[in-house]
Design a protein around this motif. Sequence first.
Motif, PDB file in Angstrom:
ATOM      1  N   ARG A   1       0.865  -1.183   0.000  1.00 46.59           N
ATOM      2  CA  ARG A   1       0.000   0.000   0.000  1.00 46.59           C
ATOM      3  C   ARG A   1       0.893   1.222   0.000  1.00 46.59           C
ATOM      4  O   ARG A   1       1.853   1.305   0.763  1.00 46.59           O
ATOM      5  CB  ARG A   1      -0.902   0.033   1.233  1.00 46.59           C
TER       6      ARG A   1
ATOM      7  N   VAL B   1      -0.874  11.702 -11.076  1.00 44.95           N
ATOM      8  CA  VAL B   1      -0.341  10.982  -9.931  1.00 44.95           C
ATOM      9  C   VAL B   1       0.853  11.758  -9.398  1.00 44.95           C
ATOM     10  O   VAL B   1       1.768  12.095 -10.152  1.00 44.95           O
ATOM     11  CB  VAL B   1       0.099   9.554 -10.343  1.00 44.95           C
TER      12      VAL B   1
ATOM     13  N   GLU C   1       8.889   9.040  -1.499  1.00 37.23           N
ATOM     14  CA  GLU C   1       8.173   7.965  -2.188  1.00 37.23           C
ATOM     15  C   GLU C   1       8.917   7.519  -3.440  1.00 37.23           C
ATOM     16  O   GLU C   1       9.004   6.317  -3.727  1.00 37.23           O
ATOM     17  CB  GLU C   1       6.757   8.411  -2.552  1.00 37.23           C
TER      18      GLU C   1
ATOM     19  N   ASP D   1       0.833   5.545   0.018  1.00 38.94           N
ATOM     20  CA  ASP D   1       0.028   6.730   0.268  1.00 38.94           C
ATOM     21  C   ASP D   1       0.223   7.669  -0.913  1.00 38.94           C
ATOM     22  O   ASP D   1       1.126   8.487  -0.926  1.00 38.94           O
ATOM     23  CB  ASP D   1       0.480   7.386   1.574  1.00 38.94           C
ATOM     24  N   LEU D   2      -0.614   7.502  -1.943  1.00 34.69           N
ATOM     25  CA  LEU D   2      -0.458   8.242  -3.190  1.00 34.69           C
ATOM     26  C   LEU D   2      -1.512   9.324  -3.309  1.00 34.69           C
ATOM     27  O   LEU D   2      -2.622   9.182  -2.809  1.00 34.69           O
ATOM     28  CB  LEU D   2      -0.616   7.305  -4.391  1.00 34.69           C
ATOM     29  N   LYS D   3      -1.163  10.368  -3.996  1.00 38.69           N
ATOM     30  CA  LYS D   3      -2.144  11.393  -4.347  1.00 38.69           C
ATOM     31  C   LYS D   3      -2.544  11.129  -5.788  1.00 38.69           C
ATOM     32  O   LYS D   3      -1.751  11.286  -6.703  1.00 38.69           O
ATOM     33  CB  LYS D   3      -1.543  12.780  -4.201  1.00 38.69           C
ATOM     34  N   ILE D   4      -3.788  10.688  -5.989  1.00 33.92           N
ATOM     35  CA  ILE D   4      -4.293  10.362  -7.317  1.00 33.92           C
ATOM     36  C   ILE D   4      -5.554  11.177  -7.529  1.00 33.92           C
ATOM     37  O   ILE D   4      -6.442  11.194  -6.689  1.00 33.92           O
ATOM     38  CB  ILE D   4      -4.644   8.867  -7.430  1.00 33.92           C
TER      39      ILE D   4
ATOM     40  N   TYR E   1      -5.515  10.246 -15.112  1.00 30.64           N
ATOM     41  CA  TYR E   1      -5.230  10.587 -13.727  1.00 30.64           C
ATOM     42  C   TYR E   1      -3.893  11.328 -13.651  1.00 30.64           C
ATOM     43  O   TYR E   1      -2.971  11.029 -14.403  1.00 30.64           O
ATOM     44  CB  TYR E   1      -5.129   9.324 -12.862  1.00 30.64           C
TER      45      TYR E   1
ATOM     46  N   GLU F   1      -5.749   2.797  -7.619  1.00 26.16           N
ATOM     47  CA  GLU F   1      -5.062   2.504  -6.356  1.00 26.16           C
ATOM     48  C   GLU F   1      -4.868   1.014  -6.123  1.00 26.16           C
ATOM     49  O   GLU F   1      -3.982   0.619  -5.367  1.00 26.16           O
ATOM     50  CB  GLU F   1      -5.855   3.088  -5.166  1.00 26.16           C
TER      51      GLU F   1
ATOM     52  N   PHE G   1       2.201   2.070  -9.913  1.00 27.73           N
ATOM     53  CA  PHE G   1       2.802   3.209  -9.232  1.00 27.73           C
ATOM     54  C   PHE G   1       4.278   3.002  -8.938  1.00 27.73           C
ATOM     55  O   PHE G   1       5.049   3.959  -8.934  1.00 27.73           O
ATOM     56  CB  PHE G   1       1.983   3.553  -7.987  1.00 27.73           C
TER      57      PHE G   1
ATOM     58  N   LYS H   1     -12.558  -0.335  -8.384  1.00 30.72           N
ATOM     59  CA  LYS H   1     -11.374  -0.440  -7.528  1.00 30.72           C
ATOM     60  C   LYS H   1     -10.455   0.757  -7.705  1.00 30.72           C
ATOM     61  O   LYS H   1      -9.685   1.093  -6.817  1.00 30.72           O
ATOM     62  CB  LYS H   1     -10.609  -1.721  -7.821  1.00 30.72           C
TER      63      LYS H   1
ATOM     64  N   TRP I   1      -0.725  -1.522  -7.344  1.00 38.23           N
ATOM     65  CA  TRP I   1       0.522  -0.991  -6.794  1.00 38.23           C
ATOM     66  C   TRP I   1       1.641  -1.005  -7.821  1.00 38.23           C
ATOM     67  O   TRP I   1       2.482  -0.122  -7.855  1.00 38.23           O
ATOM     68  CB  TRP I   1       0.941  -1.755  -5.532  1.00 38.23           C
TER      69      TRP I   1
END
Length: 186
Positions: free
Chosen positions: A3, A169, A175, A5-8, A167, A118, A124, A115, A121
């Motif tokens: 997991r 990202v 990160e 912690d992304l800003k999408i 999107y 996100e 990303f 879903k 994984w």
Amino acid sequence: DRRFDLKIEPFGAVGEQPNTQGIITNPRPDDHVSDWIVCLRRSFIIRVMGQYNISPETLTLFGVGLAWEDLLAPTAPEGTTRHPGLVLDGIIGTPDWVEGGRIWESKATWSSSNKGPEAHWEWFVQIGAYLYMVRLRPEYIQGEAGLAVLWVNGDYAPPAPRGPDRYRVSFTSKELEEHWQTIVSG
């Protein structure tokens, strides 16, 4: 299960064509970021299931992804280019295209659009690795990339497919470092 912690956030209107001029279909060179991610995924599947077999169905999924890239190519306005490729620590990265200094990656998936991105994984880690590779190059937008997703089955209710959804990202420097370490320590 990773997991991040992304800003999408949505980027552009649903159905708006991402810019993708110059998509090529040449085979990828060895030691590509995607190959390292497949390796990580395979190790996880073997650890959980005890085996890893690539079925004809899985190969079909990969083919749809490549066709998605090729389909986008003729819709791009001038000034958008296929990325020539990056190399760092002996690992090669080829973002799908660049538009105005922003790296873009395209994905096609059979998973439900409910879903959201996100749930993937590996997308990303790949995008983060590309952004890490260009972190010292001022011609690129730093810490931010575009993602265009074709949801082949939509949300499993008509109409399907859904997309392309676009999107934006965003990643912090920490990160990006973590994504790169995931690749090189694979």
